[in-house]
Design a protein around this motif. Sequence first.
Motif, PDB file in Angstrom:
ATOM      1  N   SER A  38       0.759   3.832  -2.813  1.00  0.00           N
ATOM      2  CA  SER A  38       0.391   5.502  -2.541  1.00  0.00           C
ATOM      3  C   SER A  38       1.351   6.386  -3.156  1.00  0.00           C
ATOM      4  O   SER A  38       0.728   7.218  -3.499  1.00  0.00           O
ATOM      5  CB  SER A  38       0.355   5.720  -0.999  1.00  0.00           C
ATOM      6  N   TRP A  83       0.011   9.207  -5.654  1.00  0.00           N
ATOM      7  CA  TRP A  83       0.238  10.671  -5.363  1.00  0.00           C
ATOM      8  C   TRP A  83       1.139  11.315  -6.310  1.00  0.00           C
ATOM      9  O   TRP A  83       0.919  12.430  -6.690  1.00  0.00           O
ATOM     10  CB  TRP A  83       1.072  10.703  -3.886  1.00  0.00           C
ATOM     11  N   HIS A  96       0.872  -1.213   0.020  1.00  0.00           N
ATOM     12  CA  HIS A  96       0.066  -0.150  -0.027  1.00  0.00           C
ATOM     13  C   HIS A  96       0.821   1.188  -0.008  1.00  0.00           C
ATOM     14  O   HIS A  96       0.498   2.301  -0.619  1.00  0.00           O
ATOM     15  CB  HIS A  96      -0.912  -0.169   1.105  1.00  0.00           C
ATOM     16  N   LEU A 138      -6.397   1.448  -2.342  1.00  0.00           N
ATOM     17  CA  LEU A 138      -5.722   2.359  -1.117  1.00  0.00           C
ATOM     18  C   LEU A 138      -6.689   2.453   0.149  1.00  0.00           C
ATOM     19  O   LEU A 138      -6.515   2.920   1.183  1.00  0.00           O
ATOM     20  CB  LEU A 138      -5.764   3.705  -1.668  1.00  0.00           C
TER      21      LEU A 138
END
Length: 460
Positions: free
Chosen positions: A155, A159, A151, A179
């Motif tokens: 992430s 991002w 994760h 997520l």
Amino acid sequence: MGKLSRVALIYIGAVVVIAVVLVARGPFTGLNWQYVVFLGILVIVSESRATQLRKGQLTWSSSSAAMLASVVLVGPVGAAIVGACTALGLRRGPSILQRVFNTAMYALSAYLAGRAFLALGGHVGLPDEGSFPAIIAPFAGAALVLVAANHGLLSGVLWLTRCPRQGPATALGGQGVGLSGRLLLSDLGYAAYGLLIAALWSVVGPFAPLLVLIPLFVARWAVAQFAEQQKAYEATVGALCQAVETKDFYTRGHSDRVSRGSVMIAREIGMRGERVEAIRYAGMLHDVGKLGVPTRVLQKTGKLTEEEYEAIQLHPVRGLDIVREIGFLDEALAGIMHHHERIDGRGYPMGLAGEEIPEFARVLAVADAFDSMTSTRSYRGARPVGEAIRELRKWSGTQFDPAFVAAFVAALGREGWQRPEPPEPPEPPGPPVLGTGELATLAAEDHDDPSSPLRVIDSL
Ligand SMILES: [Fe+2]
């Protein structure tokens, strides 16, 4: 795939290089390649059969269970190789770059999970009876590291590749593990199956994954089928609503709001989940019988003839005729048929009174009248919510079930109500439409409005 920023490319490159270096370093001596091959095939099958949880977005596969089994059976390097097998998954959608990143992400996560397993005192190899319960803590640590690394890495890329105008939509997003917190918890839950596979391996060998994962695949397949079925239901109901609302300009969005109001009442009185869902459909379709009423009558301005009034009063029956064969509607059918009955027995189509009227119909009647009063009509503007509540209370016990009026008022007090925007005025009346002989006129008065009943004149 959109154009990636330099930082995003550096990030992806770093993840890939680290994964390659860690795997290339080995050691490979003592590695049970037979296990690696079996578990690798399991990862490929899992990735190829990944379940899409939301259209265009999250997917779930059981590959994390296979990777955690490999952590126990073949150690960090073997687990990384097994994780890297995600590259061979036969799944449409991911681009080459997505595939490369996902492969490196899984390989790195599995490697880190393997290191955590060893650091916490785990022993690589087939577990036996003596391995329990000591193996549980290192395995739990490995599962936590695998899910957190997975994760975390995902992430990071989401991002870095986010699109400012579309929020978290990404060039790379949507593949691999999602997520949301719920998905993270569910990943941790499924990770436990990795230990089960490893433990069963000593008894049934490579059949262990089949024994553990086939029931999971079947359960997931059933969930996916159910989701498909729900989508088909929504599409059916949506199409019927659309058809009704195109017949009557001033009632756009009415079905949706009656549905919302009915659900508010249903929840307020503690109706159980499946019935709340059924009443949601009932609200959407309560006026579907308007499809069986001539548009000329629905759009007529001014007083109706007896025949026209009768045609309007028949719309609940017509509604039942239209949707009777739609199996999933169940109790909603009674709501559609009786939503114009009154508690005092003066409603239609059957003149039922009190509790003879099905509960769904008594709920719908309150939400229906309320939305009608708080919406703009051709002959009047929208009334304020407070005024509509006073009307509901005024007719409580004669037209409406007092218990449901009280429940709706309580729910409104807590949740509020967004009145619809006044609709754009329709085209002014024009010349007669060829072939129909009708005038394009404004909508007639609303049969749902308790404060302004339809006007009827004698038959011509
Ligand atoms: Fe109606």
